[in-house]
Design a protein around this motif. Structure first.
Motif, PDB file in Angstrom:
ATOM      1  N   GLN A  32       0.840  -1.177  -0.047  1.00 19.15           N
ATOM      2  CA  GLN A  32      -0.075   0.036  -0.005  1.00 19.15           C
ATOM      3  C   GLN A  32       0.624   1.192   0.103  1.00 19.15           C
ATOM      4  N   SER A  33       1.971   1.228   0.792  1.00 11.89           N
ATOM      5  CA  SER A  33       2.618   2.536   0.801  1.00 11.89           C
ATOM      6  C   SER A  33       3.437   2.790  -0.376  1.00 11.89           C
ATOM      7  N   THR A  34       4.024   1.639  -1.015  1.00 16.82           N
ATOM      8  CA  THR A  34       4.494   1.554  -2.286  1.00 16.82           C
ATOM      9  C   THR A  34       3.496   2.381  -3.382  1.00 16.82           C
ATOM     10  N   ARG A  35       2.444   1.835  -3.563  1.00 11.87           N
ATOM     11  CA  ARG A  35       1.328   2.206  -4.430  1.00 11.87           C
ATOM     12  C   ARG A  35       1.152   3.898  -4.116  1.00 11.87           C
ATOM     13  N   ARG A  94      11.526   5.115  -9.797  1.00 11.55           N
ATOM     14  CA  ARG A  94      11.856   4.300 -10.907  1.00 11.55           C
ATOM     15  C   ARG A  94      11.849   3.138 -10.994  1.00 11.55           C
ATOM     16  N   HIS A  95      12.470   2.497  -9.796  1.00  7.67           N
ATOM     17  CA  HIS A  95      11.958   0.686  -9.477  1.00  7.67           C
ATOM     18  C   HIS A  95      10.721   0.571  -9.277  1.00  7.67           C
ATOM     19  N   CYS A  96      10.005   1.271  -8.453  1.00 12.83           N
ATOM     20  CA  CYS A  96       8.642   1.311  -8.107  1.00 12.83           C
ATOM     21  C   CYS A  96       8.035   1.170  -9.391  1.00 12.83           C
ATOM     22  N   VAL A  97       8.138   1.842 -10.450  1.00 15.05           N
ATOM     23  CA  VAL A  97       7.312   1.697 -11.681  1.00 15.05           C
ATOM     24  C   VAL A  97       7.705   0.459 -12.421  1.00 15.05           C
ATOM     25  N   GLN A  98       8.767   0.147 -12.373  1.00 16.46           N
ATOM     26  CA  GLN A  98       9.126  -1.179 -13.138  1.00 16.46           C
ATOM     27  C   GLN A  98       8.509  -2.362 -12.086  1.00 16.46           C
ATOM     28  N   ALA A  99       8.741  -2.272 -11.126  1.00 12.73           N
ATOM     29  CA  ALA A  99       8.221  -3.458 -10.409  1.00 12.73           C
ATOM     30  C   ALA A  99       6.605  -3.617 -10.489  1.00 12.73           C
ATOM     31  N   LEU A 100       5.886  -2.502 -10.327  1.00 10.29           N
ATOM     32  CA  LEU A 100       4.148  -2.459 -10.492  1.00 10.29           C
ATOM     33  C   LEU A 100       4.144  -2.736 -11.708  1.00 10.29           C
TER      34      LEU A 100
END
Length: 344
Positions: A32-35, A94-100
């Motif tokens: 949730q915090s990542t989103r 940048r890494h959050c976008v790739q992972a999500l």
């Protein structure tokens, strides 16, 4: 280095590097915090992120502070009402976008919403039926990548090969092989069709005997099977089904009939618009002849089952709608939808 178990080699205990295989991802923040962070970083606004995620602005701020505490760094520079990403924030975003994105693709593929699907289809089915519906398909399944391959040289007796991500629409009398899963989509409804222009030049056609001196139109690859099925079903023993013009595909044969080249036996489903607009007519009352089967073939161990199921459902819905249109048109033309003869 650590010693694991009591496995021994000739020189003593087996020495192995410590593995974290069973405890991977033990230091990850809550999803949730990542989103929340991804939305805030994309908008550079806690307010816009809150609106997108149906949260309060204070809820977003709380999630971001918790994430920063977990990471031990500041992710945003706060200047009054404006925010910007720190270098650590840019890297993490940048890494959050790739992972999500990767996770979303996995969810879409498993649920059958996204992915690349290949479809082998007869050329007339592709040209006259599928292509006019591509926009509807895109609206129903916007993440589906459909690659269409037309099977120009395929005959009704061929043994079909299909890859895991392929579906095959195959017109045949039957499919006697057991290498693929098979589902009946529909069967042809055959009638004689001709343009009013052809009859104006060559005489009216009011009964089967009037066909004896007319130019017949055929498709080349499977011989003259449609005229043969129709003549057998009527029966019309005197009709010479070997004569006439041959065309490579049914689409070309339909175009020839629409342009007054000759008389065609065709599946009504491909000529709905032509019959309704009177470019083609059914020249006399006749039984409906049941022709070839259209099968949907697929690999028995496909890893694309969900995606294929979604496309299969879409196909079935579209074919059912066209069947209803065809039934209405048959009644409008004064034919009896229950007067059907097996042509095979």
């Amino acid at each position: 280095m650590q010693i694991y178990g009591d496995q021994q080699t000739n020189s003593g205990y087996l020495i192995m590097t410590k593995s974290h295989t069973n405890v991977r991802y033990q230091r990850l923040p809550a999803q949730q915090s990542t989103r929340v962070f991804e939305a805030a970083a994309r908008h550079l606004s806690f307010t816009f992120a809150a609106n997108e995620l149906a949260m309060t602005q204070s809820g977003v701020s709380k999630q971001i502070k918790g994430l920063e505490a977990f990471l031990g760094v500041s992710l945003f520079v706060r200047k009054g009402q404006k925010i910007s990403l720190t270098k650590a924030g840019q890297l993490f975003h940048r890494h959050c976008v790739q992972a999500l994105d990767c996770l979303q693709r996995a969810v879409d593929e498993i649920q059958g919403e996204a992915g690349q699907l290949r479809l082998q289809a007869p050329p007339t089915f592709a040209a006259r039926w599928l292509i006019p519906r591509m926009e509807q398909l895109h609206e129903s399944h916007p993440k589906l990548e459909l690659h269409i391959e037309t099977t120009w040289l395929r005959t009704i007796r061929d043994r079909i090969q299909a890859e895991s991500n392929e579906l095959v629409i195959h017109a045949c009398i039957d499919y006697p092989f057991d290498n693929l899963q098979s589902q009946l989509l529909r069967r042809e409804t055959l009638v004689v069709m001709v343009s009013p222009n052809y009859m104006a030049r060559h005489g009216n056609i009011s009964e089967p005997q009037d066909l004896l001196d007319k130019t017949l139109i055929h498709t080349r690859l499977d011989g003259h099977i449609h005229w043969e099925m129709w003549a057998k079903a009527m029966p019309e023993k005197q009709l010479d089904t070997s004569k006439g013009y041959e065309f490579e595909t049914l689409d070309m044969a339909l175009s020839a009939a629409e342009n007054g080249i000759g008389v065609l036996v065709c599946d009504i489903i491909y000529a709905l618009d032509s019959l309704r607009s009177k470019r083609l007519v059914i020249p006399f009352k006749m039984p409906l002849v049941t022709g070839l089967s259209y099968l949907l073939l697929s690999h028995p161990n496909s890893s694309y089952e969900s995606l294929q199921d979604n496309y299969r459902c879409w196909l079935e819905q579209q074919i059912a709608q066209d069947h209803q249109r065809m039934q209405r048109l048959i009644l409008e033309l004064g034919l009896d939808p229950n007067d059907q003869i097996e042509g095979i």
